[in-house]
Design an enzyme around this catalytic site. Structure first.
Site, mmCIF file in Angstrom:
data_model
loop_
_atom_site.group_PDB
_atom_site.id
_atom_site.type_symbol
_atom_site.label_atom_id
_atom_site.label_comp_id
_atom_site.label_asym_id
_atom_site.label_seq_id
_atom_site.Cartn_x
_atom_site.Cartn_y
_atom_site.Cartn_z
ATOM 1 N N ASN A 493 32.283 44.232 112.435
ATOM 2 C CA ASN A 493 31.960 43.397 111.275
ATOM 3 C C ASN A 493 32.841 42.158 111.329
ATOM 4 O O ASN A 493 33.983 42.163 110.877
ATOM 5 C CB ASN A 493 32.198 44.183 109.995
ATOM 6 C CG ASN A 493 31.681 43.439 108.775
ATOM 7 O OD1 ASN A 493 31.645 42.214 108.766
ATOM 8 N ND2 ASN A 493 31.293 44.175 107.764
ATOM 9 N N ASP A 494 32.294 41.111 111.894
ATOM 10 C CA ASP A 494 33.033 39.867 112.101
ATOM 11 C C ASP A 494 33.576 39.282 110.813
ATOM 12 O O ASP A 494 34.372 38.338 110.836
ATOM 13 C CB ASP A 494 32.082 38.810 112.688
ATOM 14 C CG ASP A 494 32.015 38.889 114.188
ATOM 15 O OD1 ASP A 494 33.024 39.215 114.801
ATOM 16 O OD2 ASP A 494 30.928 38.617 114.729
ATOM 17 N N CYS A 495 33.088 39.773 109.708
ATOM 18 C CA CYS A 495 33.455 39.186 108.427
ATOM 19 C C CYS A 495 34.503 40.006 107.684
ATOM 20 O O CYS A 495 34.888 39.655 106.580
ATOM 21 C CB CYS A 495 32.205 39.011 107.571
ATOM 22 S SG CYS A 495 31.045 37.899 108.366
ATOM 23 N N ASN A 497 37.737 40.182 107.745
ATOM 24 C CA ASN A 497 38.860 39.439 108.344
ATOM 25 C C ASN A 497 40.137 39.820 107.582
ATOM 26 O O ASN A 497 40.549 39.123 106.658
ATOM 27 C CB ASN A 497 38.613 37.931 108.252
ATOM 28 C CG ASN A 497 37.180 37.560 108.616
ATOM 29 O OD1 ASN A 497 36.430 37.029 107.791
ATOM 30 N ND2 ASN A 497 36.790 37.870 109.836
#
Ligand code: BGC
Ligand code: NOJ
Length: 822
Positions: A493-495, A497
């Site tokens: 999940n690149d988001c 963060n």
């Protein structure tokens, strides 16, 4: 509502109106020359790299939508129209666009004139071939004018749409007979050029956009079309284009076919120039040197006649039929059978294009993703194993010595992308998954012994197995306070963060890091670690590394125990821990109480099976995340921006990573359902996102009914059910794995082909064909009770059967079996 139909026997999707809810596109090209083409002939072409070798210009997010492409204008008496409807948008008497595998065709008519256009990139050719056939279906003779149009891009697509102070002065062309050559920047550092030719003598041409269109006109009404006369312009700077004007007289019933070639040529620097201008050559300045056109002329000659084009087209069709014959499915359920075909096609396209160029990816933003392409392997390895091998080699070459990797690399240079850098801590594990799948499919164990560079170094190399070892051990070497893997910038999940902590709108969530990264942990990475361990252990043993195999088994057992201990929330698996050590994806959270990723990987890896965790987790998915259009990524969506969570909380509720339906990770849950014994639940989830099942609600879904989209707006969104980011997504590979390996149950294993179909109840009988390691397995499934016992009878050809594993005996090329479930 439907806008077309699957023509199953032709293996095409036929679109019956140009006004689809969004441009419905297709991809041409399979090697180096690629084009995108929409159902109104929009799109663009590039060679190898969508950013650095863009051949024709496209304007993303332009108005009206999807403007620019390879366009044809037909002038027939007073009527001006285009076979693809755009750009003229005149009402047509009939219109059809058919997308097939690697080609697209249009068939339209107006006032008794029919235009058929076939577009494809022949195998082994750096060119898009366009065959246009005009037929007079009226009772009177017709004088018809056909005008072609493409707009050149000055190769570097980013520069092309930003650096106008230079670009407006650099454009260069040459014109010779029916061919228009685009040679901008050729004289200095480029050894390549493009051309657009036709196999007839034009009565006019244009190469300067302004002269063709008129400064203030759009593509719908070019001045030269209004005037009935080309300007015969020779571009000198500004915006070079290529347009031919052809005229023909057609008696009633008569047809005329033209072949256009949009080609690309690379020359040896020592052999760049022609000795002298050819007779009749036009160029803006007679003092300029002239292109060596030998290769271009050869390409033009290769497709100079319709018969030659049709022969190349037949080859292309045979090529795709070959690829798509390696797994086939007949269930009597047309929608399911279509998915088998179209899903595999999407897998190959996604492999070819990575995430570079779609109608949602501009082709200039990013290169090939390390985790993306490693997952794409799962969808293509049975079709194009050699190319999968090559890509896995390239990916592993961007790895660093400590096992981490560049998150992306450029296809042209194959170099890691320094702008985005490294530190996405799931990346290393995807390489193990990709290589493991490749070897299970092909049996190519020697791949593990091949030397592969670290960080593209010529001198610093180690075997592929050593790369995997570094990948695997990167995880236990980077653990956090709960005994779980550190997340780094983000995991899948690149988001998410968790080390970003950005309060500055000018930061990129993907690259900004304000924390040292010593606390935030990912449960998903922990689960993935357990999930990939069996493959890793097997590869260790194949390499004679027994000690490492044992160490890995212990490490995975420890990891599993730690997930159960620290990350089981009572009804589901926690998702992560933030920098302050707080749970993410827990009932304790106000928003984002439950996430799909940790349920998917947790259930696929059967974490805490003895305690019934997978079943509880799957039930929670149904209860909290499922919806009529699929499983949302998390719930409830974040209503506020959380500095400690990053981009996930930046999206409005229900969209993208903040509560959208990610078609990429729905399959993890579906696989989880199958491996935990609930095939019917698996299918219920499967059909909610499978595009062929959504064809009837195209007005809601909006993107193409023949391919998956990355995301569908989730249940809290105003536009619930609306898809975005179609085509290039890991969704393709994972849904193919789901369909072929879990619903159909044909799994390549280290011992042979596992046969354990778990088809939906309504499929009583199915025929499956799977080519595996040189043997064609034909399987007839009798589905009495889909969660029942599997019994296999070999009906033809010799094979060893060991439980659900079947292995053909030496020399067998074909094995038929009957499998009864229940
Ligand atoms: C998107 C992600 C994507 C990332 C990197 C984000 O804005 O939401 O889906 O992976 O950018 O391109
Ligand atoms: C798209 C990216 O390409 C992929 O790597 C990522 O895992 C998903 N978005 C989810 O954020």
């Amino acid at each position: 509502m439907k806008y077309g139909f699957f023509d199953d026997s032709a293996r095409e999707y036929a679109i019956l109106t140009p006004k689809t809810p969004y441009p419905w596109i297709n991809y041409l090209g399979n090697e180096k020359f690629f084009s995108l083409v929409s159902n109104t002939a929009g799109g663009y072409a590039f060679h190898t790299d969508a950013r650095l070798r863009r051949l024709t210009r496209y304007r993303y997010n332009d108005i009206p939508l999807d403007t620019n492409g390879r366009y044809f204008y037909l002038q027939d008496g007073d009527a001006l129209w285009s076979p693809g409807w755009k750009p003229v948008k005149a009402d047509l008497d009939s219109y059809e666009c058919r997308h097939g595998f690697g080609y697209t065709r249009f068939n339209s008519s107006k006032n008794g004139l029919r235009a058929k256009v076939l577009l494809f990139v022949p195998n082994g050719a750096d060119a898009e071939v366009q065959m246009v056939t005009l037929t007079n279906e009226s009772r009177a003779a017709k004088d018809v004018t056909l005008v072609s149009f493409v707009e050149w891009c000055l190769y570097n697509a980013l520069d092309d749409c930003t650096n106008f102070q230079r670009n407006f002065s650099t454009g260069e062309v040459e014109i010779l007979g029916g061919a228009i050559y685009h040679k901008t920047e050729y004289r200095e550092r480029r050894n390549h050029y493009a051309f657009y030719s036709v196999n007839a003598t034009p009565v006019g041409f244009d190469t300067d956009r302004e002269s063709f269109l008129g400064l203030y006109n759009g593509l719908a009404a070019p001045q030269t079309l209004l005037d009935g006369k080309s300007a015969n312009s020779v571009a000198d700077g500004w915006s070079p284009i290529a347009s031919h004007r052809l005229r023909c007289t057609l008696a009633p019933g008569e047809s005329k076919t033209y072949v256009f070639v949009l080609g690309y040529v690379e020359n040896d620097p020592a052999d760049k120039w022609a000795p002298a201008p050819e007779p009749g050559l036009l160029q803006p300045n007679h003092r300029m040197r002239v292109l060596n056109k030998a290769k271009a002329l050869a390409l033009q000659e290769r497709f100079s006649l319709p018969e030659k084009v049709m022969a190349a087209f037949d080859e292309l069709r045979a090529f795709w039929d070959g690829l798509l014959s390696r797994f086939t499915l007949q269930t009597g359920n047309a929608r399911l059978d279509r998915m088998a075909l179209w899903n595999q096609y999407q897998c190959v396209v996604t492999y070819n294009f990575a995430r570079s160029a779609s109608y949602f990816e501009s082709g200039i933003g990013r290169g090939i993703g390390f985790r993306d392409t490693s997952q794409d392997m799962l969808g293509v390895v049975h079709q194009i194993p050699e190319r999968a091998r090559e890509r896995l080699f390239d990916v592993a070459s961007t790895q660093f010595e400590d096992g981490s990797a560049y998150h992306q690399f450029q296809p042209l240079t194959k170099r890691g992308n320094a702008d985005i850098g490294s530190n996405f801590n799931d990346d290393p594990l995807w390489l193990i998954l990709g290589v493991g799948n490749y070897i299970r499919e092909t049996g190519d164990v020697d791949f593990l012994k091949v030397d592969v560079p670290f960080d593209n170094s010529e001198t610093n190399k180690a075997t592929m197995f050593e790369h995997l070892k570094r990948s695997y051990n990167y995880i236990p070497n980077h653990m956090g306070p709960h005994g779980l893997p550190l997340i780094g910038r983000a995991d899948w999940n690149d988001c998410l963060n968790l080390n970003c902590f950005s309060t500055n709108p000018n930061d990129s969530f993907q690259t900004c890091t304000n924390k040292e990264g010593k606390n935030a942990e990912s449960v998903m990475i922990a689960e993935m670690f357990v999930y990939v361990t069996p493959d890793y252990v097997q590869m260790c043993r194949l390499m004679g590394e027994e000690e490492e195999a044992k160490r890995a088994e212990d490490a995975a057992a420890k990891m599993e125990a730690q997930i159960c201990n620290a990350a089981w929330d009572g009804e589901w698996y926690v998702r992560a821990f933030d920098d302050a050590g707080r749970k993410i994806g827990s009932k304790e959270c106000e928003d984002g109480k439950i996430f799909i990723e940790s349920q998917g990987f947790g259930t696929m890896a059967k974490i805490g099976k003895d305690k019934g965790y997978p079943e509880k987790s799957l039930d929670s998915v149904k209860k909290y995340l499922d919806s009529k259009y699929g499983i949302v990524i998390l719930d409830p969506p974040y209503r506020e921006y959380h500095v400690e969570l990053g981009e996930v909380s930046s999206y409005p509720p229900g969209y993208k990573e903040n509560g959208g339906i990610f078609c990429h990770n729905n399959p993890w849950v579906i696989i989880g359902e199958v491996v935990n014994g609930r095939p019917q639940d698996a299918f219920e989830h499967y059909k909610k996102i499978a595009p062929a099942y959504l064809e009837d609600i195209s007005e809601i879904h909006r993107t193409e009914p023949y391919v998956y989209a990355q995301m569908i707006a989730g249940k809290t969104a105003r536009r619930f059910g609306e898809a975005k980011n179609s085509w290039l997504t890991g969704t393709a590979a994972w849904n193919f794995v789901t369909l072929s390996q879990y619903l159909c149950g044909l799994r390549p294993t280290w011992k042979g082909l596992e046969v354990e179909p778990r088809l939906p109840e309504h499929v009583k009988n199915a025929q499956l064909v799977r080519k595996f390691q040189g043997v064609t397995y034909k399987i007839n499934v009798i589905n009495k009770k889909n969660d029942g016992a599997v019994s296999i009878v070999v009906t033809n050809g010799k094979a060893d059967v060991d439980g659900t594993i079947v292995k053909a005996q030496a020399g067998q090329k074909e094995v038929s079996r009957e499998v009864t479930i229940g």
